[in-house]
Write a protein that holds these residues in place. Structure first.
Motif, PDB file in Angstrom:
ATOM      1  N   PHE A  36       8.141   1.154   5.093  1.00  0.00           N
ATOM      2  CA  PHE A  36       7.595   2.359   4.455  1.00  0.00           C
ATOM      3  C   PHE A  36       8.624   3.490   4.553  1.00  0.00           C
ATOM      4  O   PHE A  36       8.440   4.444   5.308  1.00  0.00           O
ATOM      5  CB  PHE A  36       6.280   2.763   5.128  1.00  0.00           C
ATOM      6  N   GLU A  68       0.836  -1.197   0.000  1.00  0.00           N
ATOM      7  CA  GLU A  68       0.000   0.000   0.000  1.00  0.00           C
ATOM      8  C   GLU A  68       0.878   1.257   0.000  1.00  0.00           C
ATOM      9  O   GLU A  68       1.995   1.245   0.499  1.00  0.00           O
ATOM     10  CB  GLU A  68      -0.897   0.029   1.234  1.00  0.00           C
ATOM     11  N   SER A  69       0.331   2.304  -0.536  1.00  0.00           N
ATOM     12  CA  SER A  69       0.990   3.601  -0.456  1.00  0.00           C
ATOM     13  C   SER A  69       0.475   4.274   0.815  1.00  0.00           C
ATOM     14  O   SER A  69      -0.679   4.686   0.881  1.00  0.00           O
ATOM     15  CB  SER A  69       0.642   4.436  -1.690  1.00  0.00           C
ATOM     16  N   ASP A 128       0.730   7.303   3.495  1.00  0.00           N
ATOM     17  CA  ASP A 128       1.205   8.685   3.585  1.00  0.00           C
ATOM     18  C   ASP A 128       1.691   9.058   4.974  1.00  0.00           C
ATOM     19  O   ASP A 128       2.561   9.915   5.115  1.00  0.00           O
ATOM     20  CB  ASP A 128       0.082   9.646   3.168  1.00  0.00           C
ATOM     21  N   THR A 167       7.540   7.225   4.357  1.00  0.00           N
ATOM     22  CA  THR A 167       6.358   7.592   5.124  1.00  0.00           C
ATOM     23  C   THR A 167       6.758   8.265   6.433  1.00  0.00           C
ATOM     24  O   THR A 167       7.631   7.782   7.149  1.00  0.00           O
ATOM     25  CB  THR A 167       5.508   6.332   5.417  1.00  0.00           C
TER      26      THR A 167
END
Length: 166
Positions: free
Chosen positions: A99, A73-74, A76, A102
């Motif tokens: 991540f 998943e992206s 943020d 992130t």
């Protein structure tokens, strides 16, 4: 406008997570919530008394699963609220492994004096906040007072209860 994705790790204390998620949704965030602690069965509590590392291993497996579920998943932002029970800097470091781009934000809603492990979590985050003005001044953490939930205070007038024992 594209919705942003957030992983939220916090307790289910008084259901605050529901109110926080609702507000984040209103601010254009899609939030995936994870409990920042374990709920143990009676049998697991017995095992934990015998095997001192058992709870930590269970939490590590739970935490690892949360990372794996979101690996592709992206994300943020990752927001961690309090998390003094099982979270350690190693967990914060794993966020960066999974991540790397992130931002990890940490908020402590109790004093570092009461939960010294939170200082390590503050230092492991990209950005950190505290509700405690003294901690903000002592440790150089961004000050952010506690939130409140509209509608919880239903009284329209102030009521004082006083008593005295003589």
């Amino acid at each position: 406008m594209k919705r942003r994705r957030m992983l939220l790790y916090m307790s289910d204390f008084y259901g605050y997570y529901k109110e926080i998620i609702s507000e984040l949704n209103a601010q254009n965030w899609d939030v995936t919530w994870y409990l920042d602690q374990l709920r143990l069965t009676a049998a697991q509590l017995v095992i934990a008394k015998i095997d001192k590392g058992y709870k930590e291993r269970l939490f590590d497996a739970y935490f690892q699963k949360s990372l794996e579920e979101n690996r592709n998943e992206s994300i943020d932002m990752i927001l961690v609220i309090f998390a003094a029970g099982f979270f350690r800097p190693k967990h914060m470091a794993l966020f960066k492994q999974y991540f790397p781009n992130t931002e990890v934000v940490y908020y402590t809603w109790d004093s570092i004096t009461n939960y010294p492990v939170t200082r390590d979590l503050v230092n492991s985050a990209d950005r950190a906040y505290t509700f405690d003005l003294a901690d903000s001044e002592t440790y150089g953490i961004n000050f952010l007072p506690l939130f409140y939930i509209p509608g919880v205070l239903k009284q329209s007038k102030v009521v004082y209860h006083c008593s005295s024992i003589m």
